[in-house]
Design a protein around this motif. Sequence first.
Motif, mmCIF file in Angstrom:
data_model
loop_
_atom_site.group_PDB
_atom_site.id
_atom_site.type_symbol
_atom_site.label_atom_id
_atom_site.label_comp_id
_atom_site.label_asym_id
_atom_site.label_seq_id
_atom_site.Cartn_x
_atom_site.Cartn_y
_atom_site.Cartn_z
ATOM 1 N N MET A 1 0.728 -1.527 -0.042
ATOM 2 C CA MET A 1 0.089 0.472 0.029
ATOM 3 C C MET A 1 0.746 1.393 -0.140
ATOM 4 S SD MET A 1 -2.525 1.069 2.711
ATOM 5 C CE MET A 1 -3.378 2.605 2.651
ATOM 6 N N THR A 2 0.600 2.306 -1.218
ATOM 7 C CA THR A 2 1.513 3.563 -0.480
ATOM 8 C C THR A 2 0.730 3.824 -1.047
ATOM 9 O OG1 THR A 2 3.377 2.439 -2.856
ATOM 10 C CG2 THR A 2 2.610 4.783 -3.133
ATOM 11 N N PRO A 3 0.418 5.172 0.072
ATOM 12 C CA PRO A 3 -0.035 6.414 0.371
ATOM 13 C C PRO A 3 -0.339 7.407 -0.324
ATOM 14 C CG PRO A 3 0.283 6.015 2.230
ATOM 15 C CD PRO A 3 0.776 4.103 1.139
ATOM 16 N N HIS A 37 -0.782 11.452 11.864
ATOM 17 C CA HIS A 37 -2.451 10.553 12.042
ATOM 18 C C HIS A 37 -2.166 9.952 10.670
ATOM 19 C CE1 HIS A 37 -3.032 13.433 15.762
ATOM 20 N NE2 HIS A 37 -3.031 12.318 16.110
ATOM 21 N N ARG A 38 -2.104 10.188 9.469
ATOM 22 C CA ARG A 38 -2.764 9.600 8.158
ATOM 23 C C ARG A 38 -1.759 8.539 7.758
ATOM 24 N NH1 ARG A 38 -3.842 13.867 3.591
ATOM 25 N NH2 ARG A 38 -5.399 15.599 4.600
ATOM 26 N N ILE A 39 -0.521 7.960 8.368
ATOM 27 C CA ILE A 39 0.220 7.345 8.368
ATOM 28 C C ILE A 39 0.299 6.293 9.594
ATOM 29 C CG2 ILE A 39 1.374 8.600 6.454
ATOM 30 C CD1 ILE A 39 3.513 9.047 8.740
ATOM 31 N N ALA A 40 0.066 6.552 10.362
ATOM 32 C CA ALA A 40 0.072 5.650 11.911
ATOM 33 C C ALA A 40 -0.841 4.425 11.609
ATOM 34 C CB ALA A 40 -0.527 6.650 13.106
ATOM 35 N N ASP A 41 -1.595 4.131 11.040
ATOM 36 C CA ASP A 41 -1.977 2.599 10.916
ATOM 37 C C ASP A 41 -1.258 1.750 9.357
ATOM 38 O OD1 ASP A 41 -3.147 2.599 12.927
ATOM 39 O OD2 ASP A 41 -4.985 3.653 12.179
ATOM 40 N N LEU A 42 -0.409 2.129 8.561
ATOM 41 C CA LEU A 42 0.016 1.890 8.083
ATOM 42 C C LEU A 42 1.446 0.464 8.426
ATOM 43 C CD1 LEU A 42 1.490 4.896 5.675
ATOM 44 C CD2 LEU A 42 -0.729 3.854 5.451
ATOM 45 N N ALA A 43 0.775 -0.640 7.501
ATOM 46 C CA ALA A 43 2.023 -1.498 7.440
ATOM 47 C C ALA A 43 2.929 -1.104 7.686
ATOM 48 C CB ALA A 43 1.527 -2.431 6.358
ATOM 49 N N GLY A 83 9.354 2.207 7.942
ATOM 50 C CA GLY A 83 8.123 2.860 7.037
ATOM 51 C C GLY A 83 9.079 3.333 6.143
ATOM 52 N N TYR A 84 8.627 3.595 5.416
ATOM 53 C CA TYR A 84 9.368 4.915 3.933
ATOM 54 C C TYR A 84 9.176 6.285 3.461
ATOM 55 C CZ TYR A 84 11.705 -0.062 3.449
ATOM 56 O OH TYR A 84 12.420 -0.884 4.017
ATOM 57 N N LEU A 85 9.112 6.922 3.641
ATOM 58 C CA LEU A 85 8.952 7.709 3.124
ATOM 59 C C LEU A 85 9.573 8.724 1.770
ATOM 60 C CD1 LEU A 85 9.114 11.059 5.943
ATOM 61 C CD2 LEU A 85 7.029 9.770 4.951
#
Length: 184
Positions: A1-3, A37-43, A83-85
Amino acid sequence: MTPNIDVRSALQEGSQQPYSDLVTRRTGQLVRTVIEHRIADLADGSVAVLDFSHIGLLDRSCADEILSKLMLPLTADHPSKDGYLLLRGIAEHHLEIIEAVLEVHELALVVQLPNAEVRLVGAVTEKERHCWETVMRHGAALADAVAEEVGLACETCQEMLERLARRRLLRREADRFVPLGAVA
């Protein structure tokens, strides 16, 4: 998943104002909080793309508040999240400020310019940059293939690629090193 996170919408959500400029440390705190908050629940292993396409001005204190505080926990010796940015839509006038912030904190990031060119910016050596560019050209590479192409000893190249992966500039998949996803 890549938000894909539109930084301007994060700015508007955090400040409740129709701005498109990132110009104060306080603004940076608001934007960073929305992004967190938007990335808090990312796998674990997800790549979050921060889209700067609609951002006008970017000052150093705001960039520092957003980028360094998002990146430092990811690159710590024992990160709490895997995670990655990736920064997208980075205009040339943003680059100098972003690179200055990254250099101060000895960080680096992968950025994608509006013309789709992908660059490694921040605190990296020329050899690290050359290894990173080789992986980018191939889409995925084994350390020995990169070592041969860049003219380094295999062990030295392996260590360099491992360091780039720990710094969240490449991904490690089994014995290969790969870019941060299809966007890169």
